[in-house]
Each structure stands twice: as C-alpha cells, then as structure tokens.
Design a protein around this motif. Structure first.
Motif, PDB file in Angstrom:
ATOM      1  N   LEU A  24       0.828  -1.194   0.000  1.00  0.00           N
ATOM      2  CA  LEU A  24       0.000   0.000   0.000  1.00  0.00           C
ATOM      3  C   LEU A  24       0.863   1.243   0.000  1.00  0.00           C
ATOM      4  O   LEU A  24       1.849   1.316   0.710  1.00  0.00           O
ATOM      5  N   ALA A  25       0.452   2.202  -0.779  1.00  0.00           N
ATOM      6  CA  ALA A  25       1.183   3.477  -0.781  1.00  0.00           C
ATOM      7  C   ALA A  25       0.920   4.212   0.521  1.00  0.00           C
ATOM      8  O   ALA A  25      -0.136   4.100   1.110  1.00  0.00           O
ATOM      9  N   ILE A  26       1.904   4.924   0.983  1.00  0.00           N
ATOM     10  CA  ILE A  26       1.733   5.771   2.161  1.00  0.00           C
ATOM     11  C   ILE A  26       2.003   7.207   1.749  1.00  0.00           C
ATOM     12  O   ILE A  26       3.130   7.583   1.530  1.00  0.00           O
ATOM     13  N   PHE A  27       0.943   7.995   1.675  1.00  0.00           N
ATOM     14  CA  PHE A  27       1.132   9.399   1.334  1.00  0.00           C
ATOM     15  C   PHE A  27       1.187  10.190   2.620  1.00  0.00           C
ATOM     16  O   PHE A  27       0.300  10.919   2.955  1.00  0.00           O
ATOM     17  N   VAL A  31      -8.889  19.920  -9.977  1.00  0.00           N
ATOM     18  CA  VAL A  31      -8.509  18.590  -9.475  1.00  0.00           C
ATOM     19  C   VAL A  31      -9.747  17.981  -8.823  1.00  0.00           C
ATOM     20  O   VAL A  31     -10.389  18.631  -8.007  1.00  0.00           O
ATOM     21  N   LYS A  32     -10.073  16.752  -9.169  1.00  0.00           N
ATOM     22  CA  LYS A  32     -11.132  16.033  -8.445  1.00  0.00           C
ATOM     23  C   LYS A  32     -10.506  15.384  -7.222  1.00  0.00           C
ATOM     24  O   LYS A  32      -9.554  14.609  -7.346  1.00  0.00           O
ATOM     25  N   VAL A  33     -11.025  15.702  -6.060  1.00  0.00           N
ATOM     26  CA  VAL A  33     -10.422  15.173  -4.830  1.00  0.00           C
ATOM     27  C   VAL A  33     -11.416  14.279  -4.091  1.00  0.00           C
ATOM     28  O   VAL A  33     -12.628  14.449  -4.209  1.00  0.00           O
ATOM     29  N   PRO A  34     -10.895  13.335  -3.312  1.00  0.00           N
ATOM     30  CA  PRO A  34     -11.798  12.499  -2.514  1.00  0.00           C
ATOM     31  C   PRO A  34     -12.468  13.336  -1.432  1.00  0.00           C
ATOM     32  O   PRO A  34     -11.910  14.343  -0.993  1.00  0.00           O
ATOM     33  N   GLY A  70      -3.568   9.247   7.056  1.00  0.00           N
ATOM     34  CA  GLY A  70      -4.244   8.394   6.094  1.00  0.00           C
ATOM     35  C   GLY A  70      -3.999   6.912   6.330  1.00  0.00           C
ATOM     36  O   GLY A  70      -2.927   6.510   6.781  1.00  0.00           O
ATOM     37  N   THR A  71      -5.023   6.138   6.035  1.00  0.00           N
ATOM     38  CA  THR A  71      -4.853   4.691   5.950  1.00  0.00           C
ATOM     39  C   THR A  71      -5.415   4.253   4.607  1.00  0.00           C
ATOM     40  O   THR A  71      -6.310   4.899   4.064  1.00  0.00           O
ATOM     41  N   ASN A 116      -4.241  18.159  -2.845  1.00  0.00           N
ATOM     42  CA  ASN A 116      -4.667  16.944  -2.127  1.00  0.00           C
ATOM     43  C   ASN A 116      -3.490  16.004  -1.920  1.00  0.00           C
ATOM     44  O   ASN A 116      -3.351  15.008  -2.611  1.00  0.00           O
ATOM     45  N   GLU A 117      -2.680  16.342  -0.916  1.00  0.00           N
ATOM     46  CA  GLU A 117      -1.568  15.451  -0.588  1.00  0.00           C
ATOM     47  C   GLU A 117      -1.988  14.418   0.445  1.00  0.00           C
ATOM     48  O   GLU A 117      -1.636  13.250   0.358  1.00  0.00           O
ATOM     49  N   GLU A 118      -2.730  14.871   1.452  1.00  0.00           N
ATOM     50  CA  GLU A 118      -2.929  14.034   2.637  1.00  0.00           C
ATOM     51  C   GLU A 118      -3.667  12.734   2.361  1.00  0.00           C
ATOM     52  O   GLU A 118      -3.325  11.698   2.898  1.00  0.00           O
ATOM     53  N   ASN A 119      -4.701  12.806   1.586  1.00  0.00           N
ATOM     54  CA  ASN A 119      -5.503  11.594   1.415  1.00  0.00           C
ATOM     55  C   ASN A 119      -5.811  11.309  -0.048  1.00  0.00           C
ATOM     56  O   ASN A 119      -6.945  11.064  -0.422  1.00  0.00           O
ATOM     57  N   GLY A 120      -4.762  11.342  -0.860  1.00  0.00           N
ATOM     58  CA  GLY A 120      -4.995  10.943  -2.239  1.00  0.00           C
ATOM     59  C   GLY A 120      -3.924  11.306  -3.244  1.00  0.00           C
ATOM     60  O   GLY A 120      -3.822  10.680  -4.283  1.00  0.00           O
ATOM     61  N   LEU A 121      -3.131  12.340  -2.964  1.00  0.00           N
ATOM     62  CA  LEU A 121      -2.107  12.788  -3.900  1.00  0.00           C
ATOM     63  C   LEU A 121      -2.686  13.202  -5.253  1.00  0.00           C
ATOM     64  O   LEU A 121      -1.995  13.217  -6.264  1.00  0.00           O
ATOM     65  N   ARG A 122      -3.975  13.564  -5.241  1.00  0.00           N
ATOM     66  CA  ARG A 122      -4.595  13.895  -6.530  1.00  0.00           C
ATOM     67  C   ARG A 122      -4.050  15.202  -7.098  1.00  0.00           C
ATOM     68  O   ARG A 122      -4.037  15.400  -8.309  1.00  0.00           O
TER      69      ARG A 122
END
Ligand SMILES: [Zn+2]
Length: 465
Positions: A4-7, A99-102, A214-215, A328-334
């Motif tokens: 799993l990636a860890i951002f 940017v589309k973000v979660p 993030g998880t 969006n770095e914290e929960n997606g890197l979008r």
C-alpha cells in the motif's frame, strides 16, 4: 498483494538515508552560475523581523481564515481564494487548475473500555477509515508490536498496533517505520480476521495528543474500521493486556461522499530567454481536519507564496518559475497527479517541495542523476545547508518518477511530529523567524535554479530497471 502506498505528509518519494554529519563539502567552492546567489564568504542572510512577522501573519490568516483544509471541504475552497489573492497582490500571475479530490467526512467516534471495567477513552478515526456498524464493534483486544505477530491472534479481535516511533533527528528518518502500521495496518489485520484496528499515535512526545493520518485499504481484503489512540492510551492498554482480558467497544461514523471539485493554485513568473524551461516550487494546500495544518503544510504554503513574492520583486528570472499549492496530498495525492497530467510533458528543470513544517532550515534532500547533481551542487553550497541523497516530496513525486531533478527542504523537525496531524498543529507553534529563514533558503535556491546556465536533461526514472 498488500503493498500500500503511504502518502504521509512528511514523506518524500525516496527513503531518506542516514543523517549527514555536517556540511556537504569542504572542498574549494566552484564558481556560481547563478548571478544573484549570495557571495560565498558571507553568512546566509537573516530574516528581517518585521518581514518575518508579516509572513507569520499570512500563515495566521490562512489558518484562522480558512479553517481546516481537508480535501473537498469548504475550508479548502476558502484557502484557494486566500492564497490566490496573495499571489495576485504580490504581482504574481495566478490560475486555478481543477482537481477532483476524494471527500471523506470524519463523523463521530467513541471508544469504550468494557472490561476489566467501564471507561471512555479518547480516540480519533484514521483518515479514509470506514464506519463501524451503528451498534459499534465490541471485542477483546490483542496487542501487536510487529506485523509478524498477527497470525491467528488477530481473528475476531480489535488489534492495537503498539509500535512506538523511535526518537532521533531528523525525526523524518524515524517516521516511516512507525507509520507503516497506520497506512497498512488495517488491511494487514483484516487479512487475519481482525474486526477493527487501533494504532498508537506516531510521535515520540505526547500530552494526550492523538495523531490522525491516512490509511489505505487493500482492495481485495475486507475494509475494517481504524482509529488512532494516544501513546499514553496505547501504553496503558498494552500494560492491561498483560494482566488479563481487555475488551473494547469502538463506534465510528466516517463516510465518503462523491469526489469534490478542488484546485491546484498555481502562481507563475514567466522566464525571459529560457521561458519554456520550468522550475516548480511546491507545497500542499490541503490539511487534515483536526488542528489548523499550520506546520503541515501551512508553513510550506507560506514558503512558496513568499518565495514567489520575493522573486517577483527581484526581477525576471531566465526560466519560468511556478509556485504550486497542491490540492490533495494528505488523502490521495490527486493534486500532484493532476499537475503532472496537465504539465508533465513540459520541460521541467527542477522541482522543489517544502512539506516538513516551519522549522529553521537544516538541509536538502535531493534525487538527481550525477549530471543533475553536478549542476545543482554549487547552488546547494551557496545555501550553506547540508545535502543528502534521496528527497523531494509527495506532491512532486510524479515529476521525480519521471526523472526531474527533485529537492526537498529538511528543516529542524525535532518538534514537527509533536504536532503533526493533531489538534495541536496550530499557528502559535510556528516561529516567525524560523519560517522566514525557510523562505530565504527556498528563494535563493529557486532563483539559482531559474538562472543557472545549461540545465541537464531529465534522468531515467529512478524506478525503471
Ligand atoms: Zn504535509
């Protein structure tokens, strides 16, 4: 696969090597190509206290004026407007790139000790966690200190990963080992039949502070709820578990909404004779939804905006400089991915990221080919900060992976992880002079990168065989 990636918000794309002992080199200094770099026999300039106070006021305006800046939140909207107005006021051309973000909404969380006695315990959901059933999950606790211990012990249990972060400086060097349990822990436990996961907060010091972050779930495994507890709570539960059965009840209501519209805020100073060559200086505008994201990464946002302001006042650089506030770095890197999708085809000479807080600058981490490293070396020397191999930042990692020379600022982070991803990451924790010292270091390096002769081509992607 369970990779799993860890951002993390403090994670460059390359694992940092051992900390250096001191300045990078005592060799005779090569001639500088950059016309405006400071003479080498003078100390680095100290910030003007009044200007440092002004920069800090901007950080306060962002933190107090926007609220938290979790991707997709109204605070992120406000932060886009505030920072775009700064660029504009400073004479820096600004645009918003979509940017589309979660959209993850925290909801409520509660943790009850139900055996050996009843008591409420403080808890904070991990970002991206799923909810528990409405009635909560009640189960015996099992304490795990290494993924290898999971086995049959986890089945039907609430797993507590009680893995302390090791102390040391730079603290970022000790973050990755502990944060693996936050990022991968839920899926690793679910693979062994666990019902929910608690993670010891990733920090070496605590006054009951709980650290979210993030998880990421492995798609092929059941998604189980995951939350953080303070180091104190984790240690207490671990002690109690050695004396007899501990039972807990976890109830949480986080949920995902549809993806939201957000923007990378991009300030640009167009270059003169080398305008088609780009230097990126970036930070991330989003934060977690607890605290104010003052160190993470409000300080980086101010570094970038103030670097652009200083350069706009200094004159036109030869190359085009982009100050990018990633969405969006914290929960997606979008944000970083959207920037690369829109601009990856352009000739990027270098990318610099600041995402380790507002401490006084100490060094640079660099990911470069030998040719790129030789080119940038005199600029590093001029900065009087140490340099080490490996570095950049999560937001610029798509550029790094494409072979673009990448640099990350490494400030004094001794206390960064005291506040990181907590309610305590507030603007009062940022020192104005240290913040402004970071701006000076980044401004000088950015200016040198934008003006030096003969930028080498991008390298082969580091991940290629
Ligand atoms: Zn960050």
């Amino acid at each position: 696969m369970l990779l799993l990636a860890i951002f993390s918000c403090a994670h460059g794309p390359v694992a940092p090597p051992a900390p250096p002992a001191g300045p990078a080199s005592t060799e005779p200094l090569p001639a500088l190509d950059a016309p405006a770099s400071p003479p080498l026999d003078t100390p680095p300039p100290s910030p003007d206290p009044a200007d440092a106070a002004r920069q800090w006021q901007r950080l306060a305006e962002l933190c107090d004026g926007a609220g938290h800046r979790l991707a997709g939140s109204p605070g992120q909207r406000r932060a886009e407007q505030i920072t775009a107005a700064w660029f504009d006021a400073d004479g820096v051309s600004v645009r918003l790139e979509p940017v589309k973000v979660p959209t993850w909404i925290r909801g409520d969380a509660s943790l009850q000790l139900s055996a050996p006695y009843a008591q409420s315990l403080p808890v904070l959901a991990l970002g991206g966690s799923v909810a528990t059933p409405a009635a909560g999950i009640e189960a015996p606790l099992v304490v795990i200190r290494d993924f290898a211990e999971l086995g049959l012990a986890a089945k039907g249990k609430i797993v507590l990963y009680d893995v302390p972060m090791k102390p040391g400086v730079p603290a970022i060097d000790y973050y990755g080992d502990a944060v693996a349990y936050r990022g991968q822990g839920p899926s690793r436990a679910a693979e062994h039949g666990a019902l929910a996961v608690l993670v010891r907060s990733v920090t070496t010091r605590s006054l009951g502070t709980i650290h979210t972050g993030g998880t990421w779930y492995a798609p092929e495994l059941p998604k189980i709820p995951a939350a953080a507890v303070s180091t104190e709570t984790a240690a207490m539960l671990a002690r109690m578990a050695t004396r007899g059965e501990v039972k807990l009840k976890l109830a949480m209501t986080p949920r995902f909404g549809p993806d939201s519209d957000a923007f990378n805020v991009v300030g640009e100073i167009r270059g003169s004779d080398l305008a088609s060559e780009i230097v990126v200086v970036g930070a991330h505008l989003d934060s977690w939804d607890v605290g104010q994201g003052a160190h993470d990464d409000g300080a980086g946002v101010v570094h970038v905006v103030e670097t652009m302001r200083a350069i706009a006042a200094r004159g036109q650089p030869r190359r085009t400089i982009r100050g990018v506030l990633f969405a969006n770095e914290e929960n997606g890197l979008r944000g970083g991915r959207a920037y690369f999708a829109a601009h990856g085809h352009e000739r990027h000479v270098a990318a610099l990221e600041t995402d380790l807080g507002g401490g006084s600058p100490r060094g640079w981490g660099v990911t470069a080919t030998p040719e790129q490293r030789a080119w940038i070396e005199p600029m590093f020397t001029a900065s009087r900060l140490w340099v080490r191999e490996g570095g950049g930042g999560a937001d610029i990692s798509p550029l790094t992976d494409d072979g673009v020379l990448s640099v990350g600022l490494i400030p004094d982070d001794e206390h960064y992880f005291d506040y990181h991803h907590t309610w305590a990451d507030t603007v009062d924790k940022v020192d104005p002079i240290a913040l402004a010292e970071g701006t000076i270091a980044i401004t000088e390096l950015t200016w040198a990168l934008a003006n030096a002769e003969g930028a080498p081509p991008k390298g082969a992607p580091p991940s290629s065989p």
